[in-house]
Design a protein around this motif. Structure first.
Motif, short mmCIF file in Angstrom:
data_model
loop_
_atom_site.label_atom_id
_atom_site.label_comp_id
_atom_site.label_asym_id
_atom_site.label_seq_id
_atom_site.Cartn_x
_atom_site.Cartn_y
_atom_site.Cartn_z
N TRP A 172 0.83 -1.20 0.00
CA TRP A 172 0.00 0.00 0.00
C TRP A 172 0.88 1.26 0.00
O TRP A 172 2.07 1.17 0.25
N THR A 173 0.25 2.37 -0.28
CA THR A 173 0.96 3.65 -0.17
C THR A 173 0.19 4.56 0.78
O THR A 173 -1.02 4.40 0.94
N ASP A 174 0.89 5.49 1.39
CA ASP A 174 0.23 6.37 2.35
C ASP A 174 0.27 7.82 1.87
O ASP A 174 0.71 8.11 0.75
N GLU A 175 -0.18 8.73 2.74
CA GLU A 175 -0.29 10.12 2.32
C GLU A 175 1.08 10.78 2.15
O GLU A 175 1.19 11.84 1.55
N ASN A 176 2.12 10.15 2.68
CA ASN A 176 3.47 10.68 2.48
C ASN A 176 4.09 10.18 1.18
O ASN A 176 5.28 10.39 0.93
N ASN A 177 3.28 9.45 0.42
CA ASN A 177 3.75 8.88 -0.84
C ASN A 177 4.80 7.79 -0.60
O ASN A 177 5.62 7.51 -1.46
N CYS A 178 4.81 7.26 0.61
CA CYS A 178 5.67 6.11 0.90
C CYS A 178 4.95 4.85 0.46
O CYS A 178 3.75 4.71 0.68
N ALA A 179 5.69 3.96 -0.16
CA ALA A 179 5.11 2.67 -0.54
C ALA A 179 5.56 1.63 0.48
O ALA A 179 6.74 1.56 0.82
N HIS A 180 4.61 0.86 0.99
CA HIS A 180 4.92 -0.12 2.05
C HIS A 180 4.60 -1.53 1.55
O HIS A 180 3.69 -1.72 0.75
N ALA A 181 5.31 -2.50 2.10
CA ALA A 181 4.99 -3.89 1.80
C ALA A 181 5.34 -4.77 2.99
O ALA A 181 6.38 -4.56 3.62
N VAL A 182 4.45 -5.70 3.30
CA VAL A 182 4.79 -6.73 4.28
C VAL A 182 4.71 -8.08 3.56
O VAL A 182 3.77 -8.33 2.81
N HIS A 183 5.70 -8.89 3.77
CA HIS A 183 5.74 -10.24 3.20
C HIS A 183 5.93 -11.20 4.37
O HIS A 183 6.89 -11.04 5.14
N ALA A 184 5.07 -12.17 4.50
CA ALA A 184 5.24 -13.11 5.62
C ALA A 184 4.45 -14.38 5.37
O ALA A 184 3.47 -14.38 4.61
#
Lengths: 175, 478
Positions: free
Chosen positions: B448-460
């Motif tokens: 997902w991406t947030d309002e800071n334009n950071c893209a996040h990912a969790v893999h598990a």
């Protein structure tokens, strides 16, 4: 996103999509605003709904028909509920989400010549009714419904099984 | 009473009609005046829906090529080296028209990265562009006539090539502050001259501009390390110089414009669904541009003193293309359904355009998952090129990875989705993509991406609920 938009392959489909927007945007806004009670959020839900509809637009054969009307209302209702949940994650729900837009028995009884099964299906909790109508009325696969409703296909299958059980219980009780 | 599929198919339409009765008729619903923002968004959606023509094979390749530019992964390859001459770890490879400087030495691990600037610049020029966030640093100067001087340096390079067109230049050996250097003297008024050298700190420099040899060398010799704090980029506002086509053929409308530190692109489309593509990459030392030559007649010609690769399509469904590298090391590419002269006319219309951008400093944001599933312990973490990763491991050796990209201009996030069930979910109010794999050897993931334009990912290797809980626990921590 571009991948989805490329699904409209002919200019005729583009015209049909425009017609769909014009035909239903007001109704969709009404449905969304009933849930969200906020113009801005309701417009957001309508936008999201149109985007979801666009992804499945090929399956819509006729714009002005009860089936399409039901489909667009179902989609916008789901988008509005999802948006409401997202915005009120820790708040107490101000409406009975389980039965949003579900007719009561008196309303259902005003419709004459309907079978018990149809009445019972219409009165199911929102999520059950949505999934059953998308599958058995609109003809979407469980995988397509999963994408549309932000669920996993396994979850869709399980929810449909539960919906059937609920129908069996309701109809068994009435009998 | 057993409810069967057949019963549901038979009665669903009746149920739908009963349900729809709960809604008022359209005539009873008050007309809502939609906001301008909504109308614009819907217009965009409808307009984009006119992209009726599926992209042909060539366009898909162009899209892929563009992705490569954004990622900026490697280097120009496929050079037949005819001559080699090394200076301080750099190998020079020569083709008919190009020189490629390739670093092949061992990086000096303890060498302190320094900021360099010329202490003398020709009269009338002033600094207008600085990019020192990427591996290859660039400082550009311009005068009132719009002429540019580009100064580029790279410290302790990894896999880096500098690609220099030797066309319309004469190469001579010289020295800059005692360091061996190659001087490119322009023989054409439309071609800039340049000088390239490296120093004892394992730093390589390139200076190019429309200057006399004396001024070029004077400016080169004035380059000194300067105090880092005096020359940090302002995170608030950087004026970038980018390029754009200024003469758009009739009937074409712009459907996509994208600029970043590495370059930019413009995509235009006409009513027939034909695309005109313009791409360029500013930091070609950090980037690659792979050009597909399938179904084309490929030859080279000269354009404004540059050696231009011409890809003349043999197939009417494929556009023609041209590509070239200027002396400032910028790679240009134009593709469209025009004859070659038409493409050259478009190339003539390329102008620098200044763009004001706001780039908040996101590197200080420290995101973490705050609810780590039982049995997992911290394993390692790293931070590289705008990409931060934190890895946890359990006793079975299964990894749980959280990573985020805070500098989306310099990198990209890829996840192989093959074999996954994809669904769109909500993570803390952000739309997210969840990929669940049937294969027990493949970890599930949420992006997902947030309002800071950071893209996040969790893999598990977690089930859906646990994975969502993990993703939702991601927070900015001190």
């Amino acid at each position: 996103m571009i991948m989805y938009l490329q699904m409209l392959e002919t200019s005729e489909e583009k015209v049909r999509f425009e017609e769909l927007v014009l035909t239903y945007k007001n109704l969709m806004f009404y449905v969304a605003n009933q849930i969200l009670n906020n113009d801005y959020d309701a417009e957001d839900a309508v936008q999201q709904a149109f985007f979801a509809i666009l992804k499945n637009f090929k399956k819509i054969s006729e714009i002005k028909c009860p089936q399409t009307r039901s489909f667009v209302v179902t989609v916008v209702e789901r988008k509005a509920i999802d948006l409401y949940r997202a915005k009120n994650r820790n708040a107490v729900l101000s409406f009975d989400e389980e039965y949003i837009n579900t007719p009561n028995s008196a309303e259902a009884d005003t419709v004459v010549d309907r079978t018990d099964l149809a009445r019972a299906l219409a009165m199911l909790p929102t999520r059950y009714r949505e999934l059953l109508l998308l599958k058995y009325d609109s003809g979407y696969s469980e995988r397509e419904i999963a994408v549309m409703c932000s669920m996993t296909p396994a979850n869709v299958k399980k929810t449909i099984q539960r919906a059937k059980k609920r129908l069996e219980t309701l109809l068994g009780r009435e009998a | 009473m057993k409810i069967t599929d057949e019963m549901l198919y038979r009665h669903a339409a009746e149920a739908r009609d009963i349900w729809l009765c709960t809604f008022p008729d359209d005539s009873e619903i008050p007309e809502h005046e939609f906001s301008e923002e909504f109308n614009k968004e819907m217009e965009r959606l409808v307009a984009l829906s006119q992209k009726q023509k599926k992209p042909n094979k060539r366009l898909r390749r162009i899209a892929a090529m563009f992705a490569v530019i954004i990622i900026g992964a490697s280097s120009f390859i496929g050079v037949n080296a005819e001559a080699r001459a090394a200076f301080v770890g750099w190998i020079k490879e020569l083709t008919d028209d190009y020189l490629i400087y390739r670093y092949e030495g061992t990086p000096v691990p303890d060498a302190e990265p320094m900021v360099y600037r010329p202490t003398w610049i020709p009269e009338g020029y002033s600094e207008f562009f600085v990019n020192e966030k990427t591996n290859s640093k660039t400082v550009a100067y311009s005068n009132e006539a719009g002429e540019m001087i580009k100064f580029r340096y790279i410290h302790n390079p990894g896999e880096t090539d500098w690609f220099i067109s030797a066309e319309n230049t004469v190469k001579e050996s010289t020295t800059v502050n005692g360091h061996k250097a190659d001087l490119f003297i322009s023989t054409d008024p439309d071609t800039a001259g340049g000088v390239i050298w490296s120093d004892e700190n394992n730093c390589a420099f390139m200076l190019s501009g429309f200057l006399t040899v004396d001024d070029l060398l004077k400016m080169a010799e004035s380059i000194r390390p300067v105090d880092l704090s005096e020359h940090e980029n302002s995170p608030e506002s950087i004026t970038e110089v980018q390029y754009g086509l200024t003469a758009i053929p009739e009937g074409y409308i712009e459907v996509l414009t994208d600029y970043d530190d590495n370059g930019g692109s413009q995509l235009f489309e006409n009513e027939a669904g034909q695309y005109l593509t313009f791409l360029y990459t500013l930091n070609s030392g950090d980037s690659s541009m792979y050009i597909d030559t399938t179904s084309t007649t490929h030859y080279q010609t000269l354009f404004n003193g540059y050696a231009v690769e011409v890809l003349d399509s043999d197939d009417p469904d494929f556009p023609n293309s041209i590509a070239w590298v200027d002396t400032e090391n910028t790679v240009f590419y134009i593709s469209g359904y025009f004859d070659i002269d038409g493409l050259f006319a478009l190339a003539e219309s390329i102008e620098p355009v200044a763009i004001e951008t706001t780039t908040p400093d996101l590197s200080s944001l420290n995101y973490r998952p705050t609810l780590i599933p039982e049995g997992y312990t911290w394993h390692r973490e790293n931070d590289f090129a705008g990409h931060r990763q934190i890895v946890y491991v359990n006793e079975a050796g299964q990894l749980l990875r959280y990573h985020y990209v805070y500098d989306t201009a310099s990198t990209a996030m890829f996840t192989v989705a093959e074999g996954a069930t994809h669904s769109i979910i909500d993570i803390n109010g952000y739309q997210a993509d969840m990929l669940l794999f049937d294969d027990p050897e493949t970890s599930n993931c949420i992006l997902w991406t947030d309002e800071n334009n950071c893209a996040h990912a969790v893999h598990a290797f977690l089930d859906e609920a646990a994975l969502i809980e993990l993703a939702e626990s991601v927070k900015i921590v001190d």
